[in-house]
Structures are given as C-alpha cells and as structure tokens.
Design a protein around this motif. Sequence first.
Motif, PDB file in Angstrom:
ATOM      1  N   ALA A  44     -25.706  -8.591  20.227  1.00 55.05           N
ATOM      2  CA  ALA A  44     -26.632  -7.892  21.144  1.00 55.05           C
ATOM      3  C   ALA A  44     -26.082  -6.521  21.581  1.00 55.05           C
ATOM      4  O   ALA A  44     -24.770  -6.351  21.533  1.00 55.05           O
ATOM      5  CB  ALA A  44     -26.935  -8.836  22.043  1.00 55.05           C
ATOM      6  N   GLN A  45     -27.051  -5.667  22.437  1.00 52.89           N
ATOM      7  CA  GLN A  45     -26.494  -4.609  22.771  1.00 52.89           C
ATOM      8  C   GLN A  45     -27.480  -4.200  23.902  1.00 52.89           C
ATOM      9  O   GLN A  45     -28.840  -4.736  23.959  1.00 52.89           O
ATOM     10  CB  GLN A  45     -26.482  -3.264  21.704  1.00 52.89           C
ATOM     11  N   GLY A  46     -27.010  -3.403  25.023  1.00 54.79           N
ATOM     12  CA  GLY A  46     -27.850  -3.084  26.134  1.00 54.79           C
ATOM     13  C   GLY A  46     -26.829  -2.835  27.331  1.00 54.79           C
ATOM     14  O   GLY A  46     -25.989  -3.056  27.146  1.00 54.79           O
ATOM     15  N   TRP A  47     -27.831  -2.395  28.524  1.00 56.44           N
ATOM     16  CA  TRP A  47     -26.905  -1.975  29.592  1.00 56.44           C
ATOM     17  C   TRP A  47     -26.304  -3.204  30.055  1.00 56.44           C
ATOM     18  O   TRP A  47     -25.507  -2.749  31.121  1.00 56.44           O
ATOM     19  CB  TRP A  47     -27.947  -1.493  30.299  1.00 56.44           C
ATOM     20  N   TYR A  48     -26.633  -4.410  29.967  1.00 56.57           N
ATOM     21  CA  TYR A  48     -25.832  -5.679  30.335  1.00 56.57           C
ATOM     22  C   TYR A  48     -24.544  -5.544  30.117  1.00 56.57           C
ATOM     23  O   TYR A  48     -23.598  -6.085  30.682  1.00 56.57           O
ATOM     24  CB  TYR A  48     -26.704  -6.919  29.873  1.00 56.57           C
ATOM     25  N   TYR A  49     -24.301  -5.000  28.863  1.00 59.85           N
ATOM     26  CA  TYR A  49     -22.679  -5.073  28.350  1.00 59.85           C
ATOM     27  C   TYR A  49     -22.171  -3.662  28.452  1.00 59.85           C
ATOM     28  O   TYR A  49     -21.113  -3.537  29.184  1.00 59.85           O
ATOM     29  CB  TYR A  49     -22.697  -5.104  26.550  1.00 59.85           C
ATOM     30  N   ALA A  50     -23.104  -2.516  28.252  1.00 56.39           N
ATOM     31  CA  ALA A  50     -22.530  -1.233  28.537  1.00 56.39           C
ATOM     32  C   ALA A  50     -23.376  -0.195  28.274  1.00 56.39           C
ATOM     33  O   ALA A  50     -24.246  -0.539  27.337  1.00 56.39           O
ATOM     34  CB  ALA A  50     -21.254  -1.009  27.669  1.00 56.39           C
ATOM     35  N   ARG A  51     -23.586   0.854  29.203  1.00 61.54           N
ATOM     36  CA  ARG A  51     -24.395   2.032  28.840  1.00 61.54           C
ATOM     37  C   ARG A  51     -23.540   2.723  27.380  1.00 61.54           C
ATOM     38  O   ARG A  51     -22.213   2.827  27.531  1.00 61.54           O
ATOM     39  CB  ARG A  51     -24.416   2.849  29.868  1.00 61.54           C
TER      40      ARG A  51
END
Length: 621
Positions: free
Chosen positions: A598-605
């Motif tokens: 997964a990717q997204g702002w939850y992990y990092a911008r």
Amino acid sequence: MPGRNVGADAHHRGGRPEAPRPGTGAGACSACGAPPDTEAERLAAALRASESRFRAAFSDAGIGMALIDSDDLLIEGNPVFAAMLGREVAELPGMHIHQVIEPEEPSRSRYRELVRGERDRMRAEKRLKHRGGREVWGRVTVSLIRDGAGDPYYTMVMVEDVTERRQLGDRLAYQALHDPLTRLPNRTLFYERLEGAFKPDGRDGPGADGERRIGLCHVDLDGFAAVNETLGHHVGDQLLVAVAARLEHGFARDGQQLVARLGGDEFAVLVTGSAGHQQLTRLAADLMEVLERPFEVAGHRLTVTASIGVVERPVHGSTPTDLVRDADSTLSWSKSDGRARWTLYDRDRGADQLARHLLATELRPAVERGEFTVEYQPLVGLADGAVRGAEALVRWNHPRYGLLPPDRFIPLAEESGAIVALGKWVLEESCRQARQWLDGFPGQPVLVSVNLAPRQIWDSDVVADVAEVLERTGLPAALLQLEITESALLGPGGRPLQSLQALADMGVRIAIDDFGTGYSNLAYLSRLPVHALKLDATFIEAFRESAPGADGRRRAADEQIVGAMVQLAHALGLTVTAEGIEHAAQAERLRQTGCDTAQGWYYARPGGPEAIAAILRDRSR
C-alpha cells in the motif's frame, strides 16, 4: 488667341463669355477684296486662323473637352464630352458643372481656388453624371484661362474616360476583400473592419473610447466535414453558399454588423458599437436558431448545427488580437463542451487556458534546463510494514508558478509529445536513485516504480530506452517497475503488447495503474505480461471507518469487489497495491483482504530520496 474674341462678345451677353468663334477667311478686305495692307489686319487674320485650328481640335478631339464660364456654367462641350454624359452637344450650354460632374471634396475646394485664380491647373478622378444612370469615370484636368490683364476668365476641362480601368480596379478590390464562393466579406475585410473599430473615434472628454464596446460571434458548423465526405465537395460548397446567404440576410447591418467568412466552415459576425453582453448572447442564440432550420441543397434536405464562441467587451483596454484570440478559445470551449451551443468568454477560464498554453510551450526547454525534480512515495508491505519500493513522482520547479504537481503538466506533456523526453529523464533519474539506495542498503533491495505514458510506447523505442538506462545506471532490471494505465492497453493489439512483453522478458516488472477505473477485461488480463495491479484510490474509500450517514450497503459491496480483485490477482500470480491509504483502519482491513502493499499519506507523503533512505536506515538498526 481665343480669349480676345470671347472677351469682345461678352459685353453683349451680360458678361458671360462665349466659345471662341472660327475666323471669316484669309484676311481680304470686306469692302473691296483687296489684300490686307496693315499690320493690324495681318494680326487679325492670324488670330482667326488660330481660332479655326482651335475649333477643329476642340471638336475632333479624342477626349472630352468643355469650356466653363466664371459662373460654373458650360459654354459648350465637344461631342466626346457629350457622349460621356449620354447627351447631345446642343444640350450642354448653360448646364451647371455640378449637373455633369460629382462635386465631392476636396476636389471641389481646389476647383474654387482655380476659379479665383489661386492655381492654374488641377487634376482629379471624378464620377460623371450620365443621363441614363450608367457609371462613368473620368480623369479630369481643369486649366484656367486668363484675360489680357491676367485675371481669371474661363476654364477649360479635359476628360479622359477611365471607366473600364476603374471598374477593373473595383472588381479586383472586391475580389481581394470578398470570398469568391459565398460573396461574403473575407478574412481580410473582416480584419480591416476590426482594426477600424478599435481606432479612436475622436470624441472629446476623458474615457470617451472607454464607452465604446465591441462584440464578436465566431461561428463554426458542426460536422461539416461529414457532408463533404458523404455527399461530395460540390454539395458542401452549395451548403456553404446557402448558410452564407441566410447569415447575410438575417444579420448583416451596414455600419453595425459585419457578416464574414473566415475560411472553411467558419464565419464571424462582428458587432461594432455593441450594447453589452446580452445583445451578443441574444445574437448567438438567434444564429443557432437560424442555422438549425433545414437547408434544401442539391436535392438533399440537410440539417446542421453550429458551435459559437461569443466575446463582448469595451474597446478600451483590449486589442483586435485579444478579441480574435479569445473568440477562438471560446469557440473551442463550445466544441469541447458538446457542440451545438454558444459559449460566452470567461476571463478565469481564459486565464487558465493561457497558463496551460504557456506551460505547454515551456515543457521541452524546461527539461533541457533541468527544472524538474523527482519525489518518491514508499510502497509498504501490509504484512510487515517493510518498504518494498517507492513510486517516482515528477514535479516541475517552475520559475514563475513554483512547484507544480504532475496533474498540472503531465496531460500537456502527453498532448504535445514532450512526455517522451520528460519520461526518459524521469526514468533515468529514478533508476540512478534506486541504484544509490541499493548501494547504501544492499540488504534491503527497493524497487522503483515509474509511470510509463502511452506516447512513450508509441512515439519512442521504449524497450531500447529502458535497456540503455539500466545499463548506464547499473540498476538490476528486477528493481524497476513500469506503471501503465488500463487505457493504454485497450487499443488494438500490436506494438504496446510487444513492447511490454519485451520489457518483461528483460526482467522489468509491469504494473497496471488505477486498475478498476477502465473497462477491465479480466480474461484478457491473464494473457498480459503483467506482474502487479494498483487499485485506484476510489475503491479504498470503502475501507474507511463508518461515518454518520455513510452508505453501509455500498461500502460492503465495494469491500467485496476489492476482495474479489485481490483473490483474482493472486490466482493469476499478481501482487496488489492499494493507493491512497490515509488511516490505520484502512490499512488493517486491506491487510485482511490479502492486499500485498500500500501507499498513501498514512505512511508518508511524497518527498526527496533522502526520506526513503531514512526509512531504510531506521529498519536496518
């Protein structure tokens, strides 16, 4: 000299001179017939001979000639002059000069100067008043005849018929300013009138020109090319003639509205002295209504529609170039919004389009100037939270607009073809960076995922480009993933599939980006050289925590769809990445479906390459 006899007879006719009279013979004595024996008699004989020669020249001349007295009345004219006027010679004496020659300024003022003796000669091209109304033009030369004391006496007019030359010039001028097919004013005349409308009107007072307004309706027939292709160009030409006649009859107003053909199936209605936006929008609506009525052309009943761009504004603060450019842009909006409509110019939309145009023209030079940078967003394993890769996201560090995200310029780059050069640069920069991560953290190999635009496949040898970049940077092919959208695979088979297969054979991973937003053919998917699916962020909305008013049934259905897609992908040997993760609950529920990464702002911008290095460094401790 003729003037002496004219002067002698004038006293017997109330002061108006007559035409010179021919002499009475060779000079013999009238009483006895003896030859002249005095100097005075010899001079008189010579004068009579001179007058006789003048009379012959006057009557037999090949150009029009006339004598006019000081009261502007014709004394007499020769046969050629009479013929120019459609009259007999006997009709001319006593007619006023303005009865036979148009008295326009400034030639009228110059003629009055000549009559007063302030000049001896003048020339002008004048229109003569033919009795039958026929157009006759003459090149007129007027000479002043003075008396013995040097005072103005009468005038002599010589007229050369230049009607044919003038008419030829008029025809050529007409042809230069009118469309040969429709007879409407052409682009040249349109621009002349447009330029004239922007010139100062000479009124006094501040802001006088600012009160004047101008409007333009730019008309383009919808689907006209289909008429030419199906019925032939001769029918298309007749349709244009019928359209032009309807527009001219309904909307041409002398001095106020000009209807012109700009070329092809494009027409314009220029309104000088506009009363405001409402007048122009009413005009556009009327134009559409008139054009939508069927045309009977060459045995065919044809119905056409039109797209119209409408611009209306004050003359002050604008230019002809601005007006035409904005009308053309607004016409494009009408077509892109669905055709068969009129659209009024919107300044904000125009400014946005102008900015897009400027960006499009600056794209290629910007690549050469090194104005682009690449940011990276980590791809995280849902099972263990480890960084498996990073998606490369290009940014434009524009000198005027600042840091621009991809959606501001990638579509422009694809339209213009600049995406080929830009994409190759992003590919090499990303592979170079991935090699640096590999060298710095050899125990944690991280793949780099790079977007591949459809035009990169069609307009370049992408297989050769990728091979060169991998060799130059030293990055293993297995650590490069190329993302391509579903739409790029929906066209006819051939080159895209061959290129993807060649890339897969090199060991490069292929991922379908935004999966589920196109028209996915799941059976077709099994035959593609694909390694991963990236689910579009719209599907991930279903995995948020329930909120008041949320549609639970739809959320449950979306969860089932995502779960089914994950199971299908795994059955085909593909991994699945979820995009747009914003909350821990989403990540956990996607993990439970079996989603891989997964990717997204939850992990990092998205950030610089050092951000990925920092994550790898933390995990290595």
